[in-house]
Enzyme design. Structure first.
Site, PDB file in Angstrom:
ATOM      1  N   CYS A 114      40.304 -23.063  -1.845  1.00 35.87           N
ATOM      2  CA  CYS A 114      38.858 -22.894  -2.006  1.00 35.87           C
ATOM      3  C   CYS A 114      38.045 -24.034  -1.403  1.00 35.87           C
ATOM      4  O   CYS A 114      36.837 -23.889  -1.196  1.00 35.87           O
ATOM      5  CB  CYS A 114      38.518 -22.737  -3.486  1.00 35.87           C
ATOM      6  N   HIS A 255      31.351 -24.132  -4.840  1.00 39.67           N
ATOM      7  CA  HIS A 255      32.355 -23.071  -4.750  1.00 39.67           C
ATOM      8  C   HIS A 255      32.100 -22.086  -5.885  1.00 39.67           C
ATOM      9  O   HIS A 255      31.888 -22.474  -7.031  1.00 39.67           O
ATOM     10  CB  HIS A 255      33.758 -23.663  -4.853  1.00 39.67           C
ATOM     11  N   ASN A 285      35.254 -14.801  -6.869  1.00 34.81           N
ATOM     12  CA  ASN A 285      35.796 -15.974  -6.192  1.00 34.81           C
ATOM     13  C   ASN A 285      36.418 -15.535  -4.862  1.00 34.81           C
ATOM     14  O   ASN A 285      37.445 -14.863  -4.843  1.00 34.81           O
ATOM     15  CB  ASN A 285      36.851 -16.632  -7.081  1.00 34.81           C
TER      16      ASN A 285
END
Length: 328
Positions: A114, A255, A285
């Site tokens: 990520c 993020h 996500n």
């Protein structure tokens, strides 16, 4: 003194939308359970015949148009992904060929989960300043639906597919563009978030497939606790290193993993939630794609203006983490 700027951005999300109501038909969960624990209401899922490179190319095309740059002008191409088309060659090479980036360009993937887009940005920034490269295309792209266990309600509700891209160029104007970056990793936390199968430690086999080794596994509480800690640390350090106050940060693009992580970061840094760009409710996500996808949306929504300071902050499997400060 020269600066490296973001000359253009673009993003892409697959057409199929998977809502929490849809997930209720697949696993034992509820909309209330998912929203209260993550803030996610829906996510985009790639088609069976869509690979990570396909998502990457569509976001890259938009970024090139936004920057008024042709693919033939790109001499550095970096794809950040945890879900490459193949173990080898790199997804960047697939994108290069299909996008029309010339054969003399340097092309490679970065695996930082990520945090991957921020890692790619730092590498491209450094390489451009060597004067050996003039135009970099960096892409964060993921097809996480391909490595999610759709029987595991603790993880399958969290992830989605998508891509975001940015064009980086050098300009002879000091004090703008990428102001600073602070990256790191804590390998002691490797087992907090990983996909065990498919590598040299656990090669693909009938046994590895049957035992679910090729799906994501996550220790949620450990990831949450450490994500808040490292994101706060690198965000605070980035602001202080450049002699700014948090009030001078116009926008934070974190993020997009969990709304509770973002809310904790907001509280700990003393930056109101109104200054955080959040779209995880609509995308979930998307790993390396989350920051560039949010950046593209934020810019198109008028949340970024000349002279503004924008702070990117991320964490990911590894555990990797980082923050990047941009002045527009």
């Amino acid at each position: 003194m020269a600066s490296v700027i973001i000359a253009g951005v673009g993003s892409y999300a697959p057409k199929r939308v998977l809502t929490n109501a849809d997930l209720m038909k697949i696993v034992d969960t509820t909309d209330e359970w998912i929203v209260s624990r993550s803030g996610i209401r829906e996510r985009h899922i790639a088609a069976d015949d869509e690979a990570t490179s396909d998502l990457a190319i569509k976001s890259a095309e938009s970024a090139l148009i936004d920057a008024n740059i042709k693919a033939s002008e790109v001499d550095l191409l970096i794809v950040a992904t945890a879900t490459p088309d193949y173990p080898l060659p790199s997804t960047a090479c697939v994108v290069q060929h299909k996008l029309g980036v010339p054969p003399h360009a340097t092309c490679f993937d970065i695996s930082a989960a990520c945090s991957g887009f921020l890692y790619a940005m730092e590498v491209a920034y450094g390489l451009i300043l060597t004067n050996r490269y003039k135009c970099a295309l960096i892409i964060g792209a993921e097809k996480l639906s391909s490595i999610v266990d759709w029987k595991d309600r603790t993880t399958c509700v969290l992830f989605g597919d998508g891509a975001g891209a940015a064009v980086l160029k050098k300009v002879d104007q000091p004090g703008i563009g990428i102001i600073g970056s602070d990256l790191g990793a804590d390998g002691e936390m490797v087992d907090a978030l990983l996909m065990p199968g498919g590598g040299s430690r656990c090669p693909a086999s009938t046994k590895s497939v049957e035992s679910g080794q090729h799906f994501l596994r996550m220790k949620g509480k450990e990831v949450f606790k450490n994500a808040v800690r490292v994101m706060e640390t690198v965000a605070r350090e980035m602001v202080e290193q450049h002699h700014l106050t948090v009030d001078q940060i116009s926008l934070v693009i974190p993020h997009q993993a969990n709304i509770r992580i973002i809310e904790a970061l907001s509280t700990n840094l003393g930056i109101p939630m109104e200054k955080f760009y959040v779209n995880l409710d609509r995308y979930g996500n998307t790993s390396a794609a989350s920051i560039p996808l949010a950046l593209d949306e934020a810019r198109r929504a008028g949340r970024i203006k000349p002279g503004d300071y924008t702070l990117f902050v991320a964490f990911g499997a590894g555990l990797t983490y980082g923050s990047t400060l941009i002045r527009w």
